[in-house]
Structures are given as C-alpha cells and as structure tokens.
Design a protein around this motif. Structure first.
Motif, PDB file in Angstrom:
ATOM      1  N   THR A 128      17.072 -11.308 -12.686  1.00 25.88           N
ATOM      2  CA  THR A 128      16.279 -12.384 -13.291  1.00 25.88           C
ATOM      3  C   THR A 128      14.968 -12.624 -12.546  1.00 25.88           C
ATOM      4  N   ILE A 129      14.647 -11.760 -11.589  1.00 27.52           N
ATOM      5  CA  ILE A 129      13.348 -11.830 -10.915  1.00 27.52           C
ATOM      6  C   ILE A 129      12.707 -10.449 -11.007  1.00 27.52           C
ATOM      7  N   LYS A 130      11.509 -10.391 -11.548  1.00 26.20           N
ATOM      8  CA  LYS A 130      10.812  -9.128 -11.771  1.00 26.20           C
ATOM      9  C   LYS A 130       9.733  -8.949 -10.704  1.00 26.20           C
ATOM     10  N   VAL A 131       9.816  -7.856  -9.960  1.00 27.06           N
ATOM     11  CA  VAL A 131       8.875  -7.567  -8.882  1.00 27.06           C
ATOM     12  C   VAL A 131       7.809  -6.612  -9.413  1.00 27.06           C
ATOM     13  N   LEU A 132       6.549  -7.068  -9.395  1.00 26.73           N
ATOM     14  CA  LEU A 132       5.452  -6.328 -10.024  1.00 26.73           C
ATOM     15  C   LEU A 132       4.317  -6.112  -9.036  1.00 26.73           C
ATOM     16  N   PRO A 133       4.319  -5.020  -8.270  1.00 27.93           N
ATOM     17  CA  PRO A 133       3.194  -4.741  -7.375  1.00 27.93           C
ATOM     18  C   PRO A 133       1.917  -4.461  -8.156  1.00 27.93           C
ATOM     19  N   GLY A 134       0.787  -4.721  -7.515  1.00 25.90           N
ATOM     20  CA  GLY A 134      -0.493  -4.412  -8.140  1.00 25.90           C
ATOM     21  C   GLY A 134      -0.882  -2.971  -7.907  1.00 25.90           C
ATOM     22  N   ILE A 135      -1.510  -2.359  -8.913  1.00 29.11           N
ATOM     23  CA  ILE A 135      -2.062  -1.019  -8.770  1.00 29.11           C
ATOM     24  C   ILE A 135      -3.384  -0.961  -9.517  1.00 29.11           C
ATOM     25  N   VAL A 136      -4.397  -0.379  -8.858  1.00 31.19           N
ATOM     26  CA  VAL A 136      -5.728  -0.213  -9.440  1.00 31.19           C
ATOM     27  C   VAL A 136      -5.876   1.247  -9.827  1.00 31.19           C
ATOM     28  N   PRO A 137      -5.685   1.612 -11.108  1.00 34.72           N
ATOM     29  CA  PRO A 137      -5.731   3.020 -11.499  1.00 34.72           C
ATOM     30  C   PRO A 137      -7.140   3.464 -11.891  1.00 34.72           C
ATOM     31  N   VAL A 138      -7.684   4.401 -11.145  1.00 38.41           N
ATOM     32  CA  VAL A 138      -8.979   5.002 -11.481  1.00 38.41           C
ATOM     33  C   VAL A 138      -8.666   6.302 -12.209  1.00 38.41           C
ATOM     34  N   ILE A 139      -8.938   6.350 -13.503  1.00 39.31           N
ATOM     35  CA  ILE A 139      -8.433   7.417 -14.364  1.00 39.31           C
ATOM     36  C   ILE A 139      -9.563   8.327 -14.807  1.00 39.31           C
ATOM     37  N   GLY A 140      -9.334   9.631 -14.688  1.00 37.19           N
ATOM     38  CA  GLY A 140     -10.278  10.622 -15.177  1.00 37.19           C
ATOM     39  C   GLY A 140      -9.551  11.726 -15.907  1.00 37.19           C
ATOM     40  N   LEU A 168     -10.894  -2.042   0.150  1.00 38.53           N
ATOM     41  CA  LEU A 168     -10.650  -3.369  -0.412  1.00 38.53           C
ATOM     42  C   LEU A 168     -11.491  -3.637  -1.653  1.00 38.53           C
ATOM     43  N   GLY A 169     -12.581  -2.901  -1.795  1.00 40.54           N
ATOM     44  CA  GLY A 169     -13.476  -3.137  -2.923  1.00 40.54           C
ATOM     45  C   GLY A 169     -12.829  -2.903  -4.262  1.00 40.54           C
ATOM     46  N   GLY A 170     -11.824  -2.025  -4.296  1.00 39.02           N
ATOM     47  CA  GLY A 170     -11.170  -1.723  -5.563  1.00 39.02           C
ATOM     48  C   GLY A 170     -10.168  -2.759  -5.994  1.00 39.02           C
ATOM     49  N   GLY A 171      -9.463  -3.373  -5.049  1.00 42.42           N
ATOM     50  CA  GLY A 171      -8.402  -4.285  -5.456  1.00 42.42           C
ATOM     51  C   GLY A 171      -7.997  -5.294  -4.417  1.00 42.42           C
ATOM     52  N   ARG A 172      -8.873  -5.555  -3.425  1.00 39.27           N
ATOM     53  CA  ARG A 172      -8.628  -6.605  -2.433  1.00 39.27           C
ATOM     54  C   ARG A 172      -7.287  -6.460  -1.727  1.00 39.27           C
ATOM     55  N   GLY A 173      -6.895  -5.214  -1.438  1.00 39.37           N
ATOM     56  CA  GLY A 173      -5.663  -4.974  -0.721  1.00 39.37           C
ATOM     57  C   GLY A 173      -4.558  -4.383  -1.561  1.00 39.37           C
ATOM     58  N   HIS A 174      -4.704  -4.423  -2.890  1.00 42.18           N
ATOM     59  CA  HIS A 174      -3.731  -3.770  -3.747  1.00 42.18           C
ATOM     60  C   HIS A 174      -3.933  -2.253  -3.699  1.00 42.18           C
ATOM     61  N   ARG A 175      -2.898  -1.525  -4.060  1.00 40.52           N
ATOM     62  CA  ARG A 175      -2.941  -0.064  -4.015  1.00 40.52           C
ATOM     63  C   ARG A 175      -3.928   0.468  -5.053  1.00 40.52           C
ATOM     64  N   GLN A 234       0.798  -1.212   0.000  1.00 42.47           N
ATOM     65  CA  GLN A 234       0.000   0.000   0.000  1.00 42.47           C
ATOM     66  C   GLN A 234       0.837   1.272   0.000  1.00 42.47           C
ATOM     67  N   THR A 235       2.064   1.209   0.535  1.00 43.54           N
ATOM     68  CA  THR A 235       2.877   2.408   0.678  1.00 43.54           C
ATOM     69  C   THR A 235       4.230   2.225   0.015  1.00 43.54           C
ATOM     70  N   LEU A 236       4.850   3.344  -0.363  1.00 40.97           N
ATOM     71  CA  LEU A 236       6.168   3.294  -0.980  1.00 40.97           C
ATOM     72  C   LEU A 236       7.213   2.676  -0.051  1.00 40.97           C
ATOM     73  N   PRO A 237       7.286   3.048   1.238  1.00 41.81           N
ATOM     74  CA  PRO A 237       8.279   2.405   2.106  1.00 41.81           C
ATOM     75  C   PRO A 237       8.098   0.893   2.215  1.00 41.81           C
ATOM     76  N   ASP A 238       6.841   0.431   2.297  1.00 36.37           N
ATOM     77  CA  ASP A 238       6.605  -1.012   2.357  1.00 36.37           C
ATOM     78  C   ASP A 238       7.077  -1.687   1.072  1.00 36.37           C
ATOM     79  N   ALA A 239       6.793  -1.062  -0.068  1.00 39.89           N
ATOM     80  CA  ALA A 239       7.203  -1.633  -1.349  1.00 39.89           C
ATOM     81  C   ALA A 239       8.718  -1.639  -1.485  1.00 39.89           C
ATOM     82  N   GLN A 240       9.366  -0.587  -1.027  1.00 39.52           N
ATOM     83  CA  GLN A 240      10.830  -0.541  -1.090  1.00 39.52           C
ATOM     84  C   GLN A 240      11.451  -1.626  -0.219  1.00 39.52           C
ATOM     85  N   ARG A 241      10.901  -1.835   0.962  1.00 44.89           N
ATOM     86  CA  ARG A 241      11.437  -2.879   1.846  1.00 44.89           C
ATOM     87  C   ARG A 241      11.265  -4.260   1.220  1.00 44.89           C
TER      88      ARG A 241
END
Length: 467
Positions: A264-276, A357-364, A239-246
C-alpha cells in the motif's frame, strides 16, 4: 493488463523541463511556466501514455535567481483544476505546505479539486524549510525542524477529520419531502490541539476516492519513519541501484513493522531520461544542455544548498572538506546528503557536480536510446529498487513526447505497463483501497446531536516531507 506486478509512472512537470538550461534551447517557450495551455497539453500527452499521474512541485517562496532560469509558477491546485477540465483519467498531484497553510482551507481546496476531477487528486505534503519562506508569512526565521513536523502531524490529523466529516450518502435530494441531505451523517470535528482549533465540518462532501492520495518526498530517517506509518506514495532520489535497493527494502520493512501492507506504499524514484534515436544523439543532447548552464548562477544555488559561501566553491576543485554536517542542516537533509555523497563518491569537481545536478537536482539522469531507457527502468523495477518511477523530462514538451511515443510502447510490449486505464480514480491507478470513514469506523454515525463528535488520531494515508 496481466495479473503480474506492473510499473507505476508519474510525470513530474516543470515549465520548460527539469534541466537547468532547458529554457535556452531554440524549441523551448521561455514563458511556458505561466501558460495553462502548455500544461494542459502536457497532461493530455501523459494521459495518452496512460501515466498514473502528473505532479507539480511548489514552495511559497521564489527559489533561485530569475536571471538564471524561468522561476515564475502558478499555484498548483489552481492549475490542477484547469487540467482536470481537459483530462479524464490521469491522476493530479500537487505540493502544498503544512507550515504556511491552515488545515481547513487546504483540506477544502484539495477536496474541491478531487470533486472537479472525479477523484483523481493527490497531495504531496511538505513542511517547507528555509527562512525565506518564513519571511513571506510574518516570521523572521523558519520554525525548528521538530516543530514543523509536529505541526504537520496535527495538520494532517485535522485534514483527515475534515475530509471524513461528511459520510458517504449524505445527499438525498428528495424534492417532494423537501429534504436535500441527511444531517445526521455530517459531523463537527471539534479538534483542539497544540497548533489548531477547528470545529468543522467541512463544506465539501466526501469525494469519489474518499480523500486525496497522500504523497511524501523525504528520504531522511524521520521521513522514512513517517512514510512507513502513513504514506501512500513516496517520491525519492537515488543515484545507484544499491542505494535504491537499500531504501526500498528499508521502507517496505518499516511499513510492515508499522502494521501496514507494504504493497500500500508505492516507491517512485526520480529519473531524468535524455532520449535519442542513438546513444550518441542522446549524449549530444545532454552535452548541449550542460554547456548552456551558467556556472556562476549554478554555483550560487549549490552554495545555498550546502550552506557555504559561493566563494568557497572553486569551480575546478572538489567540494571543500569542512562542509556542515547533516545535523547542522535544518531542512532538506536528505537532498543535502545525496549531493555531498555523490560529489565525494565520484570525486567530482564543483563544475562537474553542477553539470550532474543541472539535469535533475540530484535525481538520476540517464542518457540513451528508448530501449536503453526502458532497460534502465526495468532493471530497477525487477531488482527490488522501485514500484515505478517519477519521470522527469529534461526538456518539455519534447522529452515527454519522446518518452510516451518511444519508451512506453517498449514497456507495454514487455508486459511492464498498462495499455489502457482500468480505473478512474488515482487510488484505483495505484491499486490502493478507498479509506474507511473514521467517523463511521468509530461508531459515531447518526449519533444524537450530529453534527458533532471528536475523534482521536486517524489511521492511514498521511505524511510529511520538506521542500
């Protein structure tokens, strides 16, 4: 493309979108979850945006209440085959369980889709937690956490041997001599272990990319240890940049300590973008979606994750203090921890937590203009928090259209993302090497008595997680 580091983007597709209430919007097709044409069009849109891959989650159990949202879904490897026929370059990743499959059938299925797609397939390996799934497979209770992981490790060992049981160049096709292939290059695996006894060989040749890319989606300590040894791509949630960096730094360090190149390992966090088109428009869409969430359904679902009764979760109060500890949770430990930490850190009421949680079940979830979404992605990418992102459109198809049409061009103009594909296989998109054949590496090629032989544990590209 420049020689500089660039983003990897995966499109995580889910029926009408990731938001719990997406199906209730006037634009949504409530029955899209079983419409192959819907997913084929989404895949073509993602390919137009030069995404590395698309991804389908899956579980061998009906999760949730069909009264809440569309939960019917197609078996994902079958769906990937249909999508492969109408796309040319985009990678195709599906989830499959090591607890409720056998290695031969699953290795054959993924190898087949890899051939159909020309080497574009990936396997998101999960061990599947929950008693409901167990009861679909003649079991009363789920196997213990440790047993699921032990089985998964052996399962992957067998799958890798089966994929390698055909060396490259088996096919000869010599019509005049009457020789189709070189039988000395096809090997039995002769695996005998705790959970599986498999002779082999597989009846599918080795694919263009060697074997499917192995993806993992767990963030627990066990999950990170496995990832450091074997994963090639990791879908994660912070959810936060510090958590993702750690998380990013920890996983890269563990990977190096395991003797692997962290690249050789790609780290891909989830993000739910609501765009306007404006920030206010994006906020209105997010609010509209949140207001369409049915609180009673969502509360029951949250209670299931937290292993408490729905009655103990008062909508306008914070989470109760006496929740189970993480040690008491048998499956999906990292998601449990993420949800509880989010609620505690921001002092959210149950109603507010359900909305988050409704947007992404815990993803940002991030709401804003295309420029703001691009800024958010760029910030994490350049700050050592991600190699790319698992893009999770809240509404489909409009959310994916908006991202491809308005965010992708900005990322391209900033030199952060490709303008066109330079490779054809998923491994090439991720910049991953084609794995060496373990039979050849072990010096068993063309041995007397082939097909035959038995190998120890293979190296590279294997990992497990839970859903």
């Amino acid at each position: 493309m420049s020689g500089e580091r660039q983003l990897h983007l995966n499109a995580f597709l889910m029926s009408t979108g990731h938001h719990e209430a997406s199906w209730r919007l006037p634009e949504s097709d409530s029955f899209a979850g079983t419409d192959v044409a819907h997913f084929q069009q989404l895949a073509r849109t993602a390919e137009r945006g030069t995404f590395d891959s698309i991804f389908f989650a899956d579980s061998p159990v009906l999760h949730g209440d069909v009264g809440q949202r569309p939960y019917g879904s197609l078996e994902p490897t079958v769906l990937l085959a249909a999508i492969a026929a109408v796309t040319d370059r985009i990678g195709l990743i599906a989830t499959a369980s090591t607890t409720y499959n056998d290695p031969y059938n699953l290795a054959r299925r993924f190898a087949s889709v890899d051939h159909i797609s020309g080497g574009r397939t990936g396997w998101n390996v999960v061990t599947t937690a929950g008693d409901a799934a167990a009861r679909n497979f003649s079991l009363q209770d789920q196997p213990a956490h440790a047993r699921r992981y032990e089985r998964a490790a052996e399962f992957l060992d067998v799958a890798r041997k089966l994929w390698d049981s055909w060396e490259d160049g088996v096919a000869v096709g010599d019509k005049e001599a009457g020789i189709w292939g070189d039988s000395t290059r096809v090997h039995q695996v002769n695996h005998s272990g705790t959970y599986f006894s498999v002779q082999g060989p597989l009846d599918v040749p080795r694919s263009a990319q060697g074997h499917p890319v192995i993806v993992q989606a767990g963030s627990s300590e066990d999950g990170k240890d496995f990832a450091a040894r074997y994963a090639e791509a990791v879908f994660t949630a912070q959810q936060t940049l510090p958590d993702a960096q750690r998380f990013y730094a920890d996983l890269k360090q563990r990977t190096a300590a395991a003797g692997r190149d962290p690249e050789t390992i790609k780290v891909l966090p989830g993000i739910v973008p609501v765009i306007g088109s404006t920030e206010a428009e994006a906020r209105r869409l997010e609010q509209q979606l949140d207001e369409l969430i049915h609180p009673d359904h969502a509360r029951r679902q949250l209670a299931g994750v937290l292993k408490v009764s729905p009655e103990s979760l008062a909508l306008d109060a914070e989470l109760p203090e006496d929740l189970p500890s993480e040690d008491e949770i048998e499956g999906a430990k990292s998601r449990y921890t993420l949800i509880v930490d989010l609620a505690r850190r921001e002092r959210l009421t149950v109603r507010q937590l359900i909305g988050r949680l409704g947007g992404g079940r815990g993803h940002r979830t991030f709401s804003g203009t295309p420029e703001q979404v691009a800024d958010a992605i760029q910030e994490w990418f350049l700050a050592g928090a991600a190699d790319g992102f698992n893009i999770m459109p809240p509404v489909l198809p409009s959310g994916l259209d908006a991202f491809v049409d308005h965010v992708i061009p900005i990322l391209r103009d900033r030199g952060l993302f490709r303008r066109e594909y330079t490779g054809r296989t998923l491994r090439e998109h991720y910049g991953l090497p084609r794995p060496a054949n373990t039979f050849v590496a072990a010096g068993l090629s063309s041995l007397e008595g082939s097909p035959g032989g038995n190998l120890g544990a293979p190296r590279g590209g294997l990992l497990v997680s839970e859903r």
